[in-house]
Write a protein that holds these residues in place. Structure first.
Motif, PDB file in Angstrom:
ATOM      1  N   ASP A 115       0.873  -1.180   0.000  1.00  0.00           N
ATOM      2  CA  ASP A 115       0.000   0.000   0.000  1.00  0.00           C
ATOM      3  C   ASP A 115       0.909   1.229   0.000  1.00  0.00           C
ATOM      4  N   VAL A 116       0.897   1.990  -1.098  1.00  0.00           N
ATOM      5  CA  VAL A 116       1.769   3.161  -1.243  1.00  0.00           C
ATOM      6  C   VAL A 116       0.958   4.423  -0.984  1.00  0.00           C
ATOM      7  N   GLY A 133       7.001   9.679   0.525  1.00  0.00           N
ATOM      8  CA  GLY A 133       5.857   9.141   1.256  1.00  0.00           C
ATOM      9  C   GLY A 133       6.276   7.893   1.999  1.00  0.00           C
ATOM     10  N   GLN A 134       5.386   6.917   2.016  1.00  0.00           N
ATOM     11  CA  GLN A 134       5.700   5.644   2.666  1.00  0.00           C
ATOM     12  C   GLN A 134       4.926   4.530   1.983  1.00  0.00           C
ATOM     13  N   PHE A 135       5.470   3.319   2.104  1.00  0.00           N
ATOM     14  CA  PHE A 135       4.719   2.157   1.648  1.00  0.00           C
ATOM     15  C   PHE A 135       4.653   1.160   2.797  1.00  0.00           C
ATOM     16  N   ALA A 136       3.522   0.461   2.845  1.00  0.00           N
ATOM     17  CA  ALA A 136       3.307  -0.540   3.881  1.00  0.00           C
ATOM     18  C   ALA A 136       3.236  -1.906   3.220  1.00  0.00           C
ATOM     19  N   VAL A 137       3.921  -2.863   3.813  1.00  0.00           N
ATOM     20  CA  VAL A 137       3.875  -4.255   3.366  1.00  0.00           C
ATOM     21  C   VAL A 137       3.038  -5.008   4.388  1.00  0.00           C
ATOM     22  N   SER A 138       1.978  -5.661   3.907  1.00  0.00           N
ATOM     23  CA  SER A 138       1.161  -6.469   4.807  1.00  0.00           C
ATOM     24  C   SER A 138       1.082  -7.890   4.270  1.00  0.00           C
ATOM     25  N   SER A 139       0.988  -8.820   5.191  1.00  0.00           N
ATOM     26  CA  SER A 139       0.933 -10.234   4.828  1.00  0.00           C
ATOM     27  C   SER A 139       0.062 -10.948   5.848  1.00  0.00           C
ATOM     28  N   PHE A 140      -1.163 -11.283   5.442  1.00  0.00           N
ATOM     29  CA  PHE A 140      -2.127 -11.885   6.352  1.00  0.00           C
ATOM     30  C   PHE A 140      -1.571 -13.162   6.994  1.00  0.00           C
ATOM     31  N   ASP A 141      -0.910 -13.997   6.200  1.00  0.00           N
ATOM     32  CA  ASP A 141      -0.357 -15.248   6.719  1.00  0.00           C
ATOM     33  C   ASP A 141       1.061 -15.083   7.267  1.00  0.00           C
ATOM     34  N   GLN A 142       1.530 -13.856   7.378  1.00  0.00           N
ATOM     35  CA  GLN A 142       2.862 -13.552   7.896  1.00  0.00           C
ATOM     36  C   GLN A 142       3.969 -14.249   7.092  1.00  0.00           C
ATOM     37  N   VAL A 143       3.776 -14.322   5.769  1.00  0.00           N
ATOM     38  CA  VAL A 143       4.814 -14.894   4.898  1.00  0.00           C
ATOM     39  C   VAL A 143       6.049 -14.006   4.943  1.00  0.00           C
ATOM     40  N   VAL A 144       5.827 -12.705   5.020  1.00  0.00           N
ATOM     41  CA  VAL A 144       6.923 -11.742   5.204  1.00  0.00           C
ATOM     42  C   VAL A 144       6.576 -10.859   6.399  1.00  0.00           C
ATOM     43  N   ARG A 145       7.600 -10.249   6.948  1.00  0.00           N
ATOM     44  CA  ARG A 145       7.391  -9.356   8.094  1.00  0.00           C
ATOM     45  C   ARG A 145       6.661  -8.103   7.625  1.00  0.00           C
TER      46      ARG A 145
END
Length: 186
Positions: A115-116, A133-145
């Protein structure tokens, strides 16, 4: 005849829009090695842009700090959509992941989402296009931090014409894609 005259005038006015439109250009990817990501699938959420940067008008900063439109120059696509798709295309071409812009087109959800949120995207008087700006990395199954990563990119303008701004915008988005791929490769 009087009933049709307003429709005819409206049709003629719509056909008169001949302002040139500019694409957000990308640098070629033929010589780029693909970065191995820790996810196999990646969704790029719709990029959030400030109101001034999401307009069809191509803007540049004047000496007094005002952002003014360049007369007769428009973006070929809405900037948020163009930037979102550009990021997805660039990450798809330069990484090992299957990448798509939202909405996610496959039945199984993507392993991660990016999400940028852009706080600034402007052609400035210092001769550079600034993207921050900023970007957010999300991973529901926590595949990545999961994490939130700030970015500040400045790309020199070859010229402060619409074509120069479009080229620098594409290069800035390419650099952002590179930062995202580095974050997801760790």
């Amino acid at each position: 005849m009087r009933r049709f005259l307003p429709l005819l005038l409206l049709s003629l006015a719509a056909c008169g829009d001949t302002d040139p439109r500019y694409l957000m250009a990308s640098t070629p990817t033929a010589e780029i090695t693909r970065t191995a990501l820790r996810v196999a699938t990646l969704e790029i959420r719709q990029v959030s842009l400030p109101a001034y940067a999401n307009d069809d008008l191509i803007l540049r900063e004047e000496a007094d700090g005002a952002l003014t439109p360049i007369k007769g120059a428009l973006w070929a696509d809405t900037p948020a959509r163009a930037m979102t798709q550009h990021l997805a295309d660039r990450l798809s071409a330069t990484t090992t992941a299957q990448v798509a812009a939202e909405p996610w087109p496959l039945a199984r959800p993507a392993q991660a989402e990016v999400d940028v949120r852009v706080s600034q995207m402007a052609s400035r008087t210092d001769g550079k296009l600034h993207l921050s700006g900023q970007f957010a990395v999300s991973s529901f199954d926590q595949v990545v931090r999961e994490r939130i990563v700030p970015f500040a990119i400045a790309v020199p303008l070859s010229t402060d014409t619409p074509a120069g701004i479009a080229a620098a915008s594409g290069q800035a988005v390419d650099r952002l894609a590179g930062q995202i791929s580095v974050t997801l490769s760790r």
